[in-house]
Scaffold this active site. Structure first.
Site, PDB file in Angstrom:
ATOM      1  N   ASP A  96       0.794  -1.238   0.000  1.00 16.93           N
ATOM      2  CA  ASP A  96       0.000   0.000   0.000  1.00 16.93           C
ATOM      3  C   ASP A  96       0.824   1.284   0.000  1.00 16.93           C
ATOM      4  O   ASP A  96       0.306   2.341   0.326  1.00 16.93           O
ATOM      5  CB  ASP A  96      -0.973   0.007   1.179  1.00 16.93           C
ATOM      6  CG  ASP A  96      -0.264   0.238   2.507  1.00 16.93           C
ATOM      7  OD1 ASP A  96       0.937  -0.050   2.588  1.00 16.93           O
ATOM      8  OD2 ASP A  96      -0.913   0.703   3.451  1.00 16.93           O
ATOM      9  N   GLU A  97       2.089   1.214  -0.361  1.00 16.36           N
ATOM     10  CA  GLU A  97       2.838   2.462  -0.472  1.00 16.36           C
ATOM     11  C   GLU A  97       3.957   2.341  -1.490  1.00 16.36           C
ATOM     12  O   GLU A  97       4.444   1.244  -1.766  1.00 16.36           O
ATOM     13  CB  GLU A  97       3.402   2.906   0.882  1.00 16.36           C
ATOM     14  CG  GLU A  97       4.383   1.933   1.464  1.00 16.36           C
ATOM     15  CD  GLU A  97       4.909   2.387   2.829  1.00 16.36           C
ATOM     16  OE1 GLU A  97       4.479   3.432   3.334  1.00 16.36           O
ATOM     17  OE2 GLU A  97       5.760   1.670   3.357  1.00 16.36           O
TER      18      GLU A  97
END
Length: 400
Positions: A96-97
DNA sequence: TCTGGGGTCCTAGGACCC
DNA sequence: TCTGGGGTCCTAGGACCC
């Protein structure tokens, strides 16, 4: 992404929007922990890594959802594809990043507009809220992205670190966990600024290790790498699967069964990614939380689940301390190679037993002597267990 | 109220090689 | 009989991240 797993669940099921929501495996089981909590749940003190039982105690009407990892991967794939439309220089850092190098994409005065557009697009296209940090290197960008949540955009310039970075508690710094925090506190370092101005670097190295000290000190002073590694997810260096028992396990047959299931899962993943491994590690966590890892390196890399299970079974039988029940079992494969790139290292003798080997060697000696016409050729057979790679190196005897 | 699962990187010691 | 310096690979454990 802000509370990514929870955001994905809400995106998939809009009824969850606005609810005090938490994603947790084995939600009804006492051993589950919270993986992600919505912003509505956070005022109750609910956060990731908290035990489900405690979360329910703090917030009895908390809505619990089982994680659905396939959906998270799918959303992850989607927004990384979106990033690649902006620039090919994208480094995924986790599910998620990620980092985008936008140096050549826009002028300095257009950066804020670009970040605003990205944030708005991700929310409209995928219903995913995110926070964005903009800075001259990856460390500062990461710190900046953490400064405003949710839906924040933070620009952190080099000249602003004294004002924006240095006042932060040292525990907020990426790379400083529980242990390092305790060590730094002993040295009197309480803020990132304290670390940036710390004078006794040698002492720092002694206390937290040379590499750690060097990189944390540089980071505190606003320095760090700005190179995005576009292949970061392509070359994984290990694969693992582990499982915590619902209750402490005493039965070795059940333990072996779990090892078999975990091995199968892991081997399927290896084959899916076209990988083989040289090294296999069995992890045992006892009910007192003591963890042991035992590993074995083999000559010929494999992804064969029967072969690998046999390796783990042997390790297990040799090392499991039967005086304690187990809490967790894990299997891992490392030193991975692409199956297609596998170097054929199998010696002509490897598949034979000792007697067959002797016969083969005799035959080889005869053949070579026939080839060269007489008996003056001396032949040395090196039985070193592993043929080494560099056959062009005359000093490397192992291949002779 | 007992504390998940997937990873990466670093350290230190030992075996072995030239 | 005792000993140096440079190197690789392997194992086990630990710290950290999401």
């Amino acid at each position: 992404m802000n509370c990514f797993f929870a955001s994905c669940e809400i995106a998939e099921n809009p009824n969850l929007k606005g609810k005090k929501l938490a994603v947790a495996p084995n939600a009804i089981d006492r051993r589950g922990i919270i993986l992600a909590a919505s912003y509505e749940a956070r005022p109750y003190g609910i956060h990731a890594a908290m035990r489900v039982s405690e979360a329910l105690h703090r917030c009895p009407d908390l809505v619990l959802v089982e994680p659905t990892y396939g959906i998270y991967s799918e959303y992850s794939r989607k927004f990384f594809e979106y990033f690649l439309k902006i620039t090919p220089l994208v480094e995924p850092a986790s599910i998620d990043e990620g980092y985008l190098d936008i140096t050549d994409v826009c002028k300095p005065d257009e950066v804020l507009a670009l970040a605003t557009k990205i944030q708005k697009d991700l929310l409209e296209l995928y219903h995913l809220p995110c926070s964005i940090g903009i800075a001259p290197n990856k460390f500062l960008a990461k710190m900046a992205s953490d400064m405003k949540k949710p839906l924040g955009i933070t620009i952190l310039r080099k000249r602003e670190i004294a004002e924006k970075l240095w006042p932060l508690p040292i525990s907020n710094m990426i790379g400083v966990g529980k242990k390092t925090l305790a060590s730094l506190e002993i040295l009197g370092i309480k803020t990132i600024g304290d670390l940036a101005h710390y004078e006794n670097l040698n002492l720092l190295k002694d206390v937290i290790g040379e590499v750690n000290a060097t990189s944390l000190y540089a980071h505190a002073n606003g320095m760090g790498s700005n190179e995005v590694d576009v292949n970061r997810f392509n070359d994984v260096s290990s694969l693992s699967n582990s499982q915590t028992f619902e209750h402490d396990e005493y039965d070795t047959n059940n333990m072996k069964l779990v090892i078999k299931l975990l091995t199968n899962t892991m081997c399927n993943r290896m084959e899916k990614h076209n990988l083989k491994a040289y090294n296999f590690t069995l992890q045992l966590k006892y009910n007192n939380f003591k963890v042991t890892n035992k590993s074995v390196t083999i000559k010929n890399p494999t992804s064969n689940s029967k072969t690998i299970y046999k390796i783990f079974e042997d390790i297990f039988e040799d090392f499991y301390d039967t005086s304690y029940p187990l809490r967790l079992i894990g299997v891992a494969a490392s030193h991975l190679i692409e199956s297609t790139e596998e170097i054929k290292q199998l010696s002509i003798f490897d598949s034979l037993d000792k007697e067959e080997k002797d016969i083969e060697i005799d035959n080889l000696v005869k053949k070579l002597n026939q080839e060269f016409g007489h008996n003056t050729l001396k032949i040395g057979i090196n039985s070193s267990p592993e043929p080494k790679k560099d056959i062009n190196n005359p000093f490397d005897k192992s291949w002779r």
